[in-house]
Design a protein around this motif. Structure first.
Motif, short mmCIF file in Angstrom:
data_model
loop_
_atom_site.label_atom_id
_atom_site.label_comp_id
_atom_site.label_asym_id
_atom_site.label_seq_id
_atom_site.Cartn_x
_atom_site.Cartn_y
_atom_site.Cartn_z
N ALA A 4 -10.49 -58.48 -8.04
CA ALA A 4 -9.07 -58.70 -7.72
C ALA A 4 -8.58 -60.38 -8.10
CB ALA A 4 -8.35 -58.04 -6.23
N ALA A 5 -9.72 -60.86 -7.78
CA ALA A 5 -9.65 -62.57 -8.33
C ALA A 5 -11.02 -62.72 -8.76
CB ALA A 5 -9.55 -63.11 -7.11
N GLY A 6 -11.08 -64.05 -8.88
CA GLY A 6 -13.21 -64.32 -9.35
C GLY A 6 -12.39 -66.28 -9.15
N VAL A 7 -13.71 -67.39 -8.82
CA VAL A 7 -14.02 -68.94 -9.04
C VAL A 7 -14.97 -68.63 -9.79
CG1 VAL A 7 -12.31 -69.21 -7.38
CG2 VAL A 7 -14.58 -68.73 -6.64
N ASN A 8 -15.11 -69.61 -10.82
CA ASN A 8 -16.75 -69.84 -10.87
C ASN A 8 -17.54 -70.42 -9.73
OD1 ASN A 8 -15.32 -72.71 -10.81
ND2 ASN A 8 -17.28 -73.22 -10.47
N GLY A 9 -19.10 -69.69 -10.19
CA GLY A 9 -20.08 -70.33 -9.20
C GLY A 9 -21.16 -70.71 -9.60
N GLY A 10 -22.36 -71.50 -9.77
CA GLY A 10 -23.08 -72.33 -9.58
C GLY A 10 -23.35 -72.78 -10.74
N PHE A 11 -24.55 -73.71 -10.01
CA PHE A 11 -25.25 -74.79 -11.79
C PHE A 11 -25.92 -73.25 -12.73
CE2 PHE A 11 -25.20 -78.17 -8.09
CZ PHE A 11 -24.30 -78.57 -7.83
N SER A 12 -25.19 -74.55 -14.00
CA SER A 12 -26.26 -73.54 -14.76
C SER A 12 -27.37 -74.46 -15.12
CB SER A 12 -25.17 -72.86 -15.62
OG SER A 12 -24.72 -73.94 -16.65
N VAL A 13 -28.34 -74.43 -16.44
CA VAL A 13 -28.77 -75.66 -16.92
C VAL A 13 -28.51 -75.77 -18.02
CG1 VAL A 13 -31.20 -75.14 -18.53
CG2 VAL A 13 -31.46 -74.30 -16.16
N ALA B 76 -9.34 -78.31 7.30
CA ALA B 76 -7.79 -78.10 8.27
C ALA B 76 -6.82 -76.87 7.63
CB ALA B 76 -6.12 -79.62 6.75
N GLU B 77 -7.70 -76.45 6.77
CA GLU B 77 -6.93 -74.67 6.61
C GLU B 77 -7.44 -74.05 7.59
OE1 GLU B 77 -4.35 -73.97 4.94
OE2 GLU B 77 -4.30 -76.11 4.06
N GLY B 78 -8.60 -74.03 8.01
CA GLY B 78 -9.40 -73.36 9.02
C GLY B 78 -9.88 -73.15 9.15
N ALA B 79 -11.63 -73.52 7.59
CA ALA B 79 -12.85 -73.34 7.45
C ALA B 79 -13.41 -74.40 8.65
CB ALA B 79 -12.95 -73.84 6.40
N ASP B 80 -15.04 -72.89 9.16
CA ASP B 80 -15.68 -73.67 10.10
C ASP B 80 -16.78 -74.81 9.41
OD1 ASP B 80 -16.64 -74.43 12.74
OD2 ASP B 80 -17.91 -72.88 12.11
N MET B 81 -17.02 -73.99 8.23
CA MET B 81 -18.44 -73.90 7.07
C MET B 81 -17.67 -74.36 6.02
SD MET B 81 -20.26 -72.71 5.06
CE MET B 81 -20.67 -71.20 4.59
N VAL B 82 -18.06 -74.49 5.43
CA VAL B 82 -18.12 -75.10 3.70
C VAL B 82 -18.91 -75.46 2.82
CG1 VAL B 82 -16.21 -76.34 2.22
CG2 VAL B 82 -15.56 -75.91 4.77
N TYR B 83 -18.77 -74.33 1.64
CA TYR B 83 -20.05 -75.09 0.94
C TYR B 83 -19.68 -74.85 -0.31
CZ TYR B 83 -24.21 -73.43 -2.11
OH TYR B 83 -25.38 -73.71 -2.22
N ASN B 84 -20.27 -76.49 -1.09
CA ASN B 84 -19.91 -76.16 -3.04
C ASN B 84 -19.93 -75.53 -4.04
OD1 ASN B 84 -18.38 -78.78 -4.54
ND2 ASN B 84 -20.28 -78.65 -4.99
N LEU B 85 -19.44 -75.64 -4.54
CA LEU B 85 -19.95 -74.86 -6.01
C LEU B 85 -19.93 -75.65 -6.97
CD1 LEU B 85 -18.17 -71.09 -5.29
CD2 LEU B 85 -20.65 -71.93 -5.37
N ASP B 86 -20.31 -75.26 -8.19
CA ASP B 86 -19.95 -76.00 -9.42
C ASP B 86 -18.57 -76.66 -9.39
OD1 ASP B 86 -20.91 -77.23 -11.64
OD2 ASP B 86 -21.01 -75.25 -12.77
N GLY B 87 -18.56 -77.80 -9.92
CA GLY B 87 -17.24 -78.44 -9.82
C GLY B 87 -17.16 -78.26 -11.75
N GLY B 88 -16.15 -80.42 -11.56
CA GLY B 88 -15.91 -80.59 -13.27
C GLY B 88 -15.38 -79.14 -13.72
N ARG C 191 -18.53 -69.85 -17.97
CA ARG C 191 -19.96 -69.62 -16.85
C ARG C 191 -20.88 -68.95 -16.74
NH1 ARG C 191 -20.63 -73.13 -16.56
NH2 ARG C 191 -21.53 -73.63 -14.52
N CYS C 192 -22.24 -69.33 -15.98
CA CYS C 192 -23.37 -68.46 -15.63
C CYS C 192 -23.51 -66.94 -14.93
CB CYS C 192 -25.03 -69.00 -15.11
SG CYS C 192 -24.60 -70.47 -14.13
N ASP C 193 -22.47 -67.64 -13.48
CA ASP C 193 -21.86 -66.34 -12.47
C ASP C 193 -20.92 -66.67 -12.05
OD1 ASP C 193 -23.33 -68.97 -11.30
OD2 ASP C 193 -23.30 -67.78 -9.58
#
Length: 404
Positions: free
Chosen positions: A100-109, A342-354, A378-380
């Protein structure tokens, strides 16, 4: 005993955070709150938000967010090309998996397609309860565990111990599914690639159905579908000199949290990037300089993140564009955390960016504006599936780790 990526891999990651020809922006003032919002219900339990604001009173920012009811949807962390070596765009993976949707995941070598191990995840990766990639010390992993409709979101600081049976005194930690280096010992499973992709000169012990079937030194030997290859180089190979075809050999990958307690991964998917940037509704300060360089933390970059509501029932997938002054210059890690809180999150985890930051929907492709000018492979990828369709952790026949 734990096994980690080598320091050179951290350097590769640092070099990829700001692509050639693009630059991050050092903040000179606060990120303004949302000034424009367009929201649309994609289906019952899945809502898309396009958020915009103006930074420092002038420069714009633009972000896309999916608000997901975890009672109706599950998250699946899927490998590009269905193997570790190789890359694929998030929009391709959304189409191919019927998500139904997807976003990029973790870091790659490496993002370099000419690198023989491009796409190898740089950190902990688990799919369907099977550990496929070893952790990077100091870097937390994000997991989705349990049956569809009642997934638990977990954050752990994993440590991995790969143990052989019978035991061999190598004097080194045994690696899992990564490039073999000097004096190294690495286990390669079928999820890595069709062969080990190693150079000649090492000792490669091919195991199928728990028994050694061949021993080779030519490099890049095929990996059996129901087995693994134990690959050793330099003086480490001496520990296996007495092995012969027909001898029994197996391995186990045991996962521990930072406090030494076992981590159960059955029925789970995990990916690794980080850091955790918000806990209990507050921004986390003081990220480890050994794991995350200063510019990565305090400069404005394109970012992708996962947020979780206080009651654990709503997940937020968030992508903010960056490195595009007329459109969006991105966010620091603190600003990213503040936006999701501000959107309602209690915990936030950063994924790969740039240039890797991307959000895709079926039929629409990429919603945001990637800073490379085009979607990066991307790798995952984190895929969103309705609980009554698709593949989510705990629903796959691979949920139980296969015998090695």
């Amino acid at each position: 005993m734990s096994s980690t990526r080598r320091p050179v891999r951290i350097l590769c990651l640092a070099a990829l955070l700001v692509p050639v020809g693009l630059s991050a922006q050092r903040p000179v003032g606060p990120l303004s709150p949302v000034t424009e919002r367009a929201a649309q219900d994609l289906s019952d339990g899945l809502r898309h938000h396009h958020l915009q604001g103006r930074r420092d009173g002038s420069d714009p920012w633009s972000a896309h967010m999916l608000e997901i009811d975890l009672g109706r949807y599950g998250i699946d962390i899927a490998l590009a090309m269905d193997q570790i070596v190789g890359q694929e765009t998030p929009s391709s993976m959304v189409r191919r998996h019927g998500a139904a949707a997807g976003v990029n995941g973790g870091f790659s070598v490496s993002n370099d397609p000419w690198n023989i191990v491009h796409g190898d995840p740089n950190g902990f990766l688990v799919t369907d309860g099977v550990v496929l990639s070893e952790p990077v010390a100091g870097r937390p992993a994000l997991g989705f565990c349990g049956p569809p409709g009642s997934q638990e979101v977990r954050v752990v600081a994993p440590r991995l111990a790969v143990r052989l049976s019978p035991e061999f005194g190598t004097g080194r930690a045994i690696g899992l599914n990564r490039a073999r280096e000097a004096e190294d010992v690495v286990v390669y499973t079928p999820e890595w690639a069709s062969t080990t992709l190693t150079e000649p000169g090492g000792l490669e012990i091919v195991v199928a159905d728990g028994v050694v079937v061949s021993i080779d030194s030519r490099g890049s030997v095929p990996i059996p579908e129901e087995g693994f290859v134990l690959s050793a180089q330099g003086s480490s190979a001496a520990a296996f000199a007495d092995l012969r075809p027909g001898d029994p050999l197996a391995f186990a990958a045991e996962v521990f949290d930072a406090d030494g307690s076992p981590v159960e991964v059955t029925g789970c998917d995990f990916t690794s990037a980080g850091p955790v940037i918000a806990r209990e509704g507050s921004v986390v300060q003081g990220h480890s300089p050994e794991s995350y360089r200063e510019g990565f933390v305090v400069d404005r970059h394109p970012r992708t993140a996962v947020g979780l509501s206080p009651d654990g029932t709503t997940l937020y997938l968030f992508v903010i564009d960056g490195r595009q002054s007329s459109h969006s210059a991105g966010a620091t890690l603190d600003e990213l955390a503040e936006l999701l809180i501000a959107e309602g999150a209690d915990m936030v985890y950063n994924l790969d960016g740039g240039g890797s930051s991307a959000m895709a929907l079926p039929g629409l492709g990429v919603l945001n504006s990637p800073s490379d000018g085009t979607e990066r492979r991307r790798c995952d990828v984190l895929l969103v599936h309705p609980v009554d369709a698709g593949r989510v952790p705990g629903a796959s026949p691979r949920s139980e780790p296969p015998a090695r």
